[in-house]
Write an enzyme that holds these catalytic residues in place. Structure first.
Site, short mmCIF file in Angstrom:
data_model
loop_
_atom_site.label_atom_id
_atom_site.label_comp_id
_atom_site.label_asym_id
_atom_site.label_seq_id
_atom_site.Cartn_x
_atom_site.Cartn_y
_atom_site.Cartn_z
N LYS A 160 -0.35 11.02 1.03
CA LYS A 160 0.53 10.44 0.01
C LYS A 160 0.11 10.86 -1.40
O LYS A 160 0.93 11.31 -2.20
CB LYS A 160 0.53 8.91 0.13
N HIS A 184 0.86 -1.19 0.00
CA HIS A 184 0.00 0.00 0.00
C HIS A 184 0.89 1.24 0.00
O HIS A 184 1.77 1.37 0.84
CB HIS A 184 -0.89 0.01 1.23
N ASP A 243 -2.08 3.97 -4.53
CA ASP A 243 -2.78 3.06 -3.62
C ASP A 243 -2.13 1.69 -3.54
O ASP A 243 -1.69 1.26 -2.48
CB ASP A 243 -4.25 2.92 -4.01
#
Length: 302
Positions: A159, A138, A177
């Site tokens: 992020k 992730h 992701d």
């Protein structure tokens, strides 16, 4: 163990099937191709028989010059090891004797118009990636001025927003992701997407965007070599010091050590700029430059 079939190669490289059409389901488990030159002369001590066998002009010309008896012996000694397939380059012809043995032994014989060196390079590159050990993590993967960076952190830490700022500054998105990491050599990790999320970036309060459609094709890159692992964390007072040089930390991915940096977030802090600085500083270190050593030398000279 990951595998590739001969049929996959036929489809990928538009190869002509000359023999062994019923055996295209045979699997390939080894990266890199092999040219059986020494084996045709009778030397088998290091025969990489599990690899795709490429026959260039040297190998085919050598076989053409043999007598029928010698040629049958040379080919028979090689095909008995049952390599996954043979690929003849340069669209070479006069291969009836090869067809005969490959049909008898159930070995696909393929042909390409490409030169031997070009085809071998393309095949080696394809197989090393297709057969590479891989994991999914992730995070977000970006290419910053040619330097592959993983951005990690808890959900909602920022992020994707940081990646978006980097894209607007001219850098490239690789994956959002879910980042797929592939080990293509003992020292190399490649970061890429899982296919489904290609070009997409999820931004809180905005939703899903396609970076190529929004910012142009140069905003996206299919894969990149990972050289920095950056973790984004929440700000903690007195947790960071202005040391001249921090102790280098690492993160292990598939037994490959990647330099690790932690960047703490705070309103008004230019996180994207810090990611750029970290990437450029890593590059300078690879070139042999150390800002700390340069600074200390200046102090000594004064």
């Amino acid at each position: 163990m990951k595998t590739v079939t001969v049929q996959d190669l036929v489809n990928r490289f538009s190869l002509e099937v000359l023999a062994g059409r019923t055996e295209l389901h045979r699997v390939i488990t080894k990266p890199k191709t092999h040219r059986p030159g020494l084996e045709f002369t009778g030397y088998f001590d290091f025969f990489s028989h599990a690899h795709v066998q490429v026959l260039g002009r040297k190998e085919i010309t050598y076989l053409h010059k043999q007598t029928e008896e010698e040629r049958n012996l040379r080919i028979g000694n090689v095909v008995k090891y049952h390599p996954p397939c043979f690929v003849v380059t340069h669209n070479q012809e006069g291969l009836k004797y090869l067809n005969k043995y490959c049909e008898e032994e159930g070995i696909p014989l393929l042909r390409t118009h490409e030169s031997t060196s070009k085809f071998s390079d393309l095949m080696d590159n394809y197989l090393s990636k297709a057969l590479a050990q891989e994991i999914a993590i992730h995070g977000v993967c970006v290419n910053v001025s040619g330097i592959g960076v993983i951005l990690r952190g808890k959900s909602g830490v920022g992020k994707s927003e940081t990646a978006h700022t980097l894209i607007r500054r001219g850098h490239r998105l690789v994956a959002d992701d879910m980042v797929v990491l592939k080990k293509t050599s003992p020292e190399t990790i490649i970061g890429t997407h899982n296919g489904k999320s290609k070009e997409f970036l999820a931004l809180r309060s905005i939703g899903l965007i396609n970076v190529s459609r929004l910012y142009g094709r140069r905003a996206f890159q299919d894969e990149t070599r990972i050289v920095l692992d950056i973790e984004l964390t929440k700000w903690q007072d007195n947790a960071l010091n202005n040391d001249l040089e921090l102790e280098q930390k690492f993160t292990d991915y598939l037994d490959v050590r990647i330099p690790h940096i932690e960047i703490q977030l705070q309103p008004g802090r230019d996180v994207a700029g810090l990611v750029e600085a970290a990437a450029n500083n890593w590059y300078l270190k690879q070139q042999g430059y150390s800002a700390v050593e340069d600074f200390m030398k200046r102090l000594e000279d004064n």
